[in-house]
Design a protein around this motif. Structure first.
Motif, PDB file in Angstrom:
ATOM      1  N   TRP A 214       0.791   9.391  -4.068  1.00  0.00           N
ATOM      2  CA  TRP A 214       0.107   7.964  -4.305  1.00  0.00           C
ATOM      3  C   TRP A 214      -1.109   7.715  -3.446  1.00  0.00           C
ATOM      4  O   TRP A 214      -1.682   6.716  -3.458  1.00  0.00           O
ATOM      5  N   ARG A 215      -1.375   8.663  -2.452  1.00  0.00           N
ATOM      6  CA  ARG A 215      -2.519   8.762  -1.377  1.00  0.00           C
ATOM      7  C   ARG A 215      -3.034   9.813  -1.492  1.00  0.00           C
ATOM      8  O   ARG A 215      -3.048  10.733  -0.166  1.00  0.00           O
ATOM      9  N   PRO A 216      -3.700  10.543  -2.419  1.00  0.00           N
ATOM     10  CA  PRO A 216      -4.433  11.667  -2.351  1.00  0.00           C
ATOM     11  C   PRO A 216      -5.358  12.029  -1.324  1.00  0.00           C
ATOM     12  O   PRO A 216      -6.151  11.286  -1.046  1.00  0.00           O
ATOM     13  N   GLY A 217      -5.098  13.075  -0.835  1.00  0.00           N
ATOM     14  CA  GLY A 217      -6.216  13.232   0.362  1.00  0.00           C
ATOM     15  C   GLY A 217      -5.484  13.019   1.792  1.00  0.00           C
ATOM     16  O   GLY A 217      -6.164  13.327   2.752  1.00  0.00           O
ATOM     17  N   ALA A 218      -4.541  12.159   1.973  1.00  0.00           N
ATOM     18  CA  ALA A 218      -4.280  11.823   3.119  1.00  0.00           C
ATOM     19  C   ALA A 218      -3.485  12.606   4.004  1.00  0.00           C
ATOM     20  O   ALA A 218      -2.753  13.571   3.257  1.00  0.00           O
ATOM     21  N   GLY A 219      -3.913  12.823   5.277  1.00  0.00           N
ATOM     22  CA  GLY A 219      -2.968  13.908   5.996  1.00  0.00           C
ATOM     23  C   GLY A 219      -1.782  13.355   6.483  1.00  0.00           C
ATOM     24  O   GLY A 219      -1.277  12.301   6.361  1.00  0.00           O
ATOM     25  N   PRO A 220      -1.042  14.101   7.383  1.00  0.00           N
ATOM     26  CA  PRO A 220       0.180  13.992   7.899  1.00  0.00           C
ATOM     27  C   PRO A 220       0.110  12.725   8.749  1.00  0.00           C
ATOM     28  O   PRO A 220      -0.757  12.527   9.461  1.00  0.00           O
ATOM     29  N   ALA A 221       1.177  11.792   8.489  1.00  0.00           N
ATOM     30  CA  ALA A 221       1.246  10.513   9.335  1.00  0.00           C
ATOM     31  C   ALA A 221       2.484  10.095   9.847  1.00  0.00           C
ATOM     32  O   ALA A 221       3.156   9.197   8.965  1.00  0.00           O
TER      33      ALA A 221
ATOM     34  N   GLY B 119       0.733  -1.224   0.058  1.00  0.00           N
ATOM     35  CA  GLY B 119       0.020   0.129   0.006  1.00  0.00           C
ATOM     36  C   GLY B 119       0.778   1.320  -0.178  1.00  0.00           C
ATOM     37  O   GLY B 119       0.338   2.294  -0.431  1.00  0.00           O
ATOM     38  N   GLU B 120       1.964   1.295   0.363  1.00  0.00           N
ATOM     39  CA  GLU B 120       2.783   2.322   0.724  1.00  0.00           C
ATOM     40  C   GLU B 120       4.168   2.177  -0.518  1.00  0.00           C
ATOM     41  O   GLU B 120       4.269   3.142  -1.203  1.00  0.00           O
ATOM     42  N   ILE B 121       4.683   1.262  -0.135  1.00  0.00           N
ATOM     43  CA  ILE B 121       6.318   1.159  -1.001  1.00  0.00           C
ATOM     44  C   ILE B 121       5.976   1.026  -2.482  1.00  0.00           C
ATOM     45  O   ILE B 121       6.581   1.818  -3.229  1.00  0.00           O
ATOM     46  N   LEU B 122       4.996  -0.171  -2.786  1.00  0.00           N
ATOM     47  CA  LEU B 122       4.935  -0.260  -4.092  1.00  0.00           C
ATOM     48  C   LEU B 122       4.042   0.701  -4.941  1.00  0.00           C
ATOM     49  O   LEU B 122       4.225   1.227  -5.798  1.00  0.00           O
ATOM     50  N   ALA B 123       3.115   1.588  -4.061  1.00  0.00           N
ATOM     51  CA  ALA B 123       2.545   2.442  -4.647  1.00  0.00           C
ATOM     52  C   ALA B 123       3.022   3.626  -4.655  1.00  0.00           C
ATOM     53  O   ALA B 123       3.173   4.421  -5.812  1.00  0.00           O
ATOM     54  N   ALA B 124       4.308   3.906  -3.930  1.00  0.00           N
ATOM     55  CA  ALA B 124       5.131   5.168  -4.230  1.00  0.00           C
ATOM     56  C   ALA B 124       6.123   4.824  -5.274  1.00  0.00           C
ATOM     57  O   ALA B 124       6.461   5.764  -6.112  1.00  0.00           O
TER      58      ALA B 124
ATOM     59  N   ALA C 176       7.168  12.671   2.791  1.00  0.00           N
ATOM     60  CA  ALA C 176       5.717  12.881   1.886  1.00  0.00           C
ATOM     61  C   ALA C 176       4.933  12.223   2.946  1.00  0.00           C
ATOM     62  O   ALA C 176       3.695  12.839   3.137  1.00  0.00           O
ATOM     63  N   ILE C 177       5.170  10.971   3.688  1.00  0.00           N
ATOM     64  CA  ILE C 177       4.121  10.512   4.420  1.00  0.00           C
ATOM     65  C   ILE C 177       3.948  11.334   5.607  1.00  0.00           C
ATOM     66  O   ILE C 177       2.807  11.548   6.250  1.00  0.00           O
ATOM     67  N   THR C 178       5.229  11.879   6.247  1.00  0.00           N
ATOM     68  CA  THR C 178       5.122  12.550   7.246  1.00  0.00           C
ATOM     69  C   THR C 178       4.459  13.857   7.162  1.00  0.00           C
ATOM     70  O   THR C 178       3.564  14.305   8.199  1.00  0.00           O
ATOM     71  N   ASP C 179       4.535  14.460   6.026  1.00  0.00           N
ATOM     72  CA  ASP C 179       3.725  15.904   5.908  1.00  0.00           C
ATOM     73  C   ASP C 179       2.635  15.837   5.122  1.00  0.00           C
ATOM     74  O   ASP C 179       1.879  16.811   5.179  1.00  0.00           O
TER      75      ASP C 179
ATOM     76  N   ILE D 135       3.934   8.654  12.203  1.00  0.00           N
ATOM     77  CA  ILE D 135       4.302   7.216  12.959  1.00  0.00           C
ATOM     78  C   ILE D 135       4.079   6.226  11.653  1.00  0.00           C
ATOM     79  O   ILE D 135       4.732   5.378  11.610  1.00  0.00           O
ATOM     80  N   LEU D 136       3.157   6.486  10.633  1.00  0.00           N
ATOM     81  CA  LEU D 136       3.114   5.680   9.722  1.00  0.00           C
ATOM     82  C   LEU D 136       4.491   5.488   8.626  1.00  0.00           C
ATOM     83  O   LEU D 136       4.856   4.751   8.244  1.00  0.00           O
ATOM     84  N   ALA D 137       4.921   6.849   8.613  1.00  0.00           N
ATOM     85  CA  ALA D 137       6.174   6.967   8.081  1.00  0.00           C
ATOM     86  C   ALA D 137       7.306   6.268   8.294  1.00  0.00           C
ATOM     87  O   ALA D 137       8.025   5.740   7.549  1.00  0.00           O
ATOM     88  N   ASN D 138       7.311   6.179   9.967  1.00  0.00           N
ATOM     89  CA  ASN D 138       8.539   5.448  10.501  1.00  0.00           C
ATOM     90  C   ASN D 138       8.230   3.707  10.322  1.00  0.00           C
ATOM     91  O   ASN D 138       9.061   3.191  10.153  1.00  0.00           O
ATOM     92  N   ARG D 139       6.912   3.556  10.170  1.00  0.00           N
ATOM     93  CA  ARG D 139       6.466   1.888  10.009  1.00  0.00           C
ATOM     94  C   ARG D 139       6.833   1.694   8.632  1.00  0.00           C
ATOM     95  O   ARG D 139       7.407   0.534   8.220  1.00  0.00           O
ATOM     96  N   ALA D 140       6.570   2.348   7.649  1.00  0.00           N
ATOM     97  CA  ALA D 140       6.716   1.978   6.314  1.00  0.00           C
ATOM     98  C   ALA D 140       8.376   2.142   5.953  1.00  0.00           C
ATOM     99  O   ALA D 140       8.684   1.241   5.420  1.00  0.00           O
ATOM    100  N   PHE D 141       9.052   3.071   6.640  1.00  0.00           N
ATOM    101  CA  PHE D 141      10.525   3.115   6.359  1.00  0.00           C
ATOM    102  C   PHE D 141      11.170   1.835   6.932  1.00  0.00           C
ATOM    103  O   PHE D 141      12.019   0.970   6.290  1.00  0.00           O
ATOM    104  N   ALA D 142      10.827   1.379   8.310  1.00  0.00           N
ATOM    105  CA  ALA D 142      11.207   0.116   8.853  1.00  0.00           C
ATOM    106  C   ALA D 142      10.846  -1.139   7.983  1.00  0.00           C
ATOM    107  O   ALA D 142      11.588  -2.133   7.848  1.00  0.00           O
ATOM    108  N   ALA D 143       9.393  -1.197   7.241  1.00  0.00           N
ATOM    109  CA  ALA D 143       9.371  -2.185   6.373  1.00  0.00           C
ATOM    110  C   ALA D 143      10.409  -2.148   5.018  1.00  0.00           C
ATOM    111  O   ALA D 143      10.557  -3.362   4.758  1.00  0.00           O
TER     112      ALA D 143
END
Length: 429
Positions: free
Chosen positions: A166-173, A133-138, A158-161, A175-183
């Protein structure tokens, strides 16, 4: 039919099912948006009497301008009598694309096939969600060796801010940025170990420090969330109420199965595969929680339908970001235009724990309700203490339900002693 624009595309939000948005300028050109938010371009045309579909590629790798150009070329070829979709398929059959060992999509698939099978179900679902949902989408159609350290920083920023294309309309995240980076770091390190990559692009990138959240809702906020949940109704509104009443995690509730629930005994039993710590967990259901469950609709006519919150009987509901925005709008309506500041769904779990503590529930019982194993009881005591606190957990959750009911109804909050005594009396003890 309005012409598509880059601004309109970025404003599109994914739904619960696949959707196709036509371009008003080029007939037959469609932007396809998946429930995950991934988008791609297709051209639909007729060849003779048969409908055909030609996939052009993913957006934003192929911009609106480029998609229109490719679609126009394809339609001109069709007008000349060429079946462009069949020709593309034939070319794949005759001359398959060369195997690129470090193609990101292939590396991710290989990693999930070999490594994810050894993970607990909850961990496997989470890393699959992050990678697909994040890596391949980006980074669609990218080679792992082409991704640089700078790309990784841009991805996380981009996820943090809240600016990810690749995810239009999504707000700042953050924590998700760290989780996606770790993956992504896990996959990159795995690729290095297997000789698919010389150096990981994550090698010198550090995770952003995370501040432990301590957001606990006030009584008025508990009431606002409950009333807003009632306003949006099934499925997410009822799920929100169960989160408030049980202190369970979001995915534990949204993926709840009827087979896990014993309505007669008033118990919800989570198998080890569905808990974060891999320990099976029995959650007593308060009278109020049982009322919600007993009044939920059931999806009929689907063989093996077991999910409590589902629209198709096959998969659990998704789309919590959209549901959270609905809740926020309802709260703003209830509070005269003022939204609930800086809150997350996980705050409901923390609020349930704090409310129980405020009602006089012992810390080790609160931990038992939350399925925490590393808190008050430690060391040798933790090894030998196998008592499940079933009765105490039931009293605590009944007291929590009574407190929420009083808050929502605007009644004076019962004292700790009265609330717990009433919960024990309701349990027949």
């Amino acid at each position: 039919m309005a012409n598509l624009t880059e601004l309109a595309i970025k404003a599109l939000k994914p739904g619960t099912s696949r959707r196709e948005v036509p371009d008003g300028l080029i007939p037959g050109l469609y932007l396809v948006m998946q429930p995950t938010g991934a988008t791609s371009w297709v051209v639909r045309y007729r060849f003779g009497r048969a409908p055909r579909k030609l996939t052009l590629g993913r957006y934003p790798a192929i911009s609106l301008k480029d998609a229109r150009k490719l679609a126009q070329e394809a339609l001109v070829a069709v007008a000349r009598g060429e079946d462009v979709a069949a020709a593309k398929q034939a070319a794949k059959t005759v001359a398959p694309a060369p195997i690129i060992r470090d193609r990101l999509e292939d590396v991710v698939k290989a990693y999930l096939a070999r490594e994810a099978k050894n993970m607990r179900e909850a961990s496997r679902r989470e890393i699959t969600r992050l990678l697909e949902g994040e890596i391949l989408a980006a980074w669609p159609d990218r080679r792992l060796s082409e991704i640089t350290q700078s790309d990784v920083h841009d991805f996380r920023d981009a996820i943090t801010d809240g600016t990810r294309e690749w995810r239009p309309g999504a707000g700042p995240a953050p924590i998700l940025a760290n989780r996606a980076f770790a993956a992504f770091r896990q996959v990159s390190n795995w690729a290095v170990e297997r000789g698919l990559l010389e150096r990981s692009p994550c090698e010198k990138v550090r995770a952003t420090p995370e501040r432990s959240r301590d957001r606990v809702h006030s009584d008025q906020e508990i009431k606002s969330v409950w009333q807003a949940a009632g306003a949006i109704g099934w499925p997410f509104g009822d799920a929100i109420k169960l989160l408030q009443l049980t202190g369970a995690r979001r995915d534990e509730v949204s993926e709840m199965r009827w087979s896990e629930i014993d309505l007669a005994a008033g118990t919800w039993t989570l198998p080890a595969s569905r808990t974060k710590n891999g320990v099976a967990h029995a959650i007593p259901l308060s009278r109020l929680a049982l009322e919600i469950l007993e009044n939920l609709p059931r999806v009929e006519g689907t063989e093996g339908a077991d999910f409590v919150f589902t629209t198709n009987g096959k998969t659990a509901v998704s789309g919590w970001s959209r549901a959270k925005r609905q809740i926020d709008r309802e709260i703003a309506n209830l509070c005269g235009g003022a939204p609930l500041p800086h809150w997350q769904i996980h705050d409901l779990r923390r609020t349930a724990a704090s409310t129980m503590a405020g009602l006089g529930v012992a810390p080790h019982v609160v931990e038992a309700v939350l399925n925490h194993k590393s808190g008050t009881i430690r060391g040798v005591a933790a090894v030998y203490n196998r008592y499940a606190y079933a009765a105490e957990k039931r009293h605590a959750l009944e007291a929590l339900a009574r407190a929420i009911e009083a808050i929502v109804n605007g009644e004076p909050a019962a004292s700790n002693v009265v609330a717990l005594a009433a919960a024990r009396a309701a349990d027949g003890r």
